[in-house]
Design a protein around this motif. Structure first.
Motif, PDB file in Angstrom:
ATOM      1  N   MET A   1       0.875  -1.416  -0.123  1.00 36.17           N
ATOM      2  CA  MET A   1      -0.037   0.130   0.520  1.00 36.17           C
ATOM      3  C   MET A   1       1.125   0.892   0.396  1.00 36.17           C
ATOM      4  O   MET A   1       1.630   1.487   0.770  1.00 36.17           O
ATOM      5  CB  MET A   1      -1.063   0.166   1.392  1.00 36.17           C
ATOM      6  N   ARG A   2       0.443   1.969  -0.666  1.00 33.45           N
ATOM      7  CA  ARG A   2       1.829   2.959  -1.516  1.00 33.45           C
ATOM      8  C   ARG A   2       0.838   4.406  -0.601  1.00 33.45           C
ATOM      9  O   ARG A   2      -1.064   4.817  -0.521  1.00 33.45           O
ATOM     10  CB  ARG A   2       1.617   3.378  -2.591  1.00 33.45           C
ATOM     11  N   ILE A   3       1.157   5.122   0.484  1.00 34.92           N
ATOM     12  CA  ILE A   3       0.437   5.847   1.163  1.00 34.92           C
ATOM     13  C   ILE A   3       1.766   7.145   0.893  1.00 34.92           C
ATOM     14  O   ILE A   3       2.597   7.393   0.472  1.00 34.92           O
ATOM     15  CB  ILE A   3       0.576   6.697   2.730  1.00 34.92           C
TER      16      ILE A   3
END
Length: 71
Positions: A1-3
């Motif tokens: 997951m990329r934030i």
């Protein structure tokens, strides 16, 4: 997951904290270097009062050198 933290002011707050730490340590000038690909860092430094200066290191990946008087 990329934030994605862009636009949250994280870089500006980190830079302000680095300046506070440098002042508390007695530094009169803070110097930074960055790569030309990091255009947002270059802009942040300029907006924060840093001026571009002659190279002060031989860092092979640095294209820009900045400094700011902390007085």
């Amino acid at each position: 997951m990329r934030i994605d933290a862009r636009g949250l002011g994280v870089g500006r707050r980190l830079l302000q904290e680095a300046e506070r730490h440098a002042r508390r340590s007695g530094a009169e000038v803070l110097r930074l270097e960055t790569n030309k690909a990091l255009t947002q860092a270059v802009g942040l430094y300029r907006r924060s009062g840093y001026v571009e200066v002659a190279a002060f290191s031989d860092e092979p990946y640095a294209d820009h050198w900045f400094e700011k008087a902390l007085r």
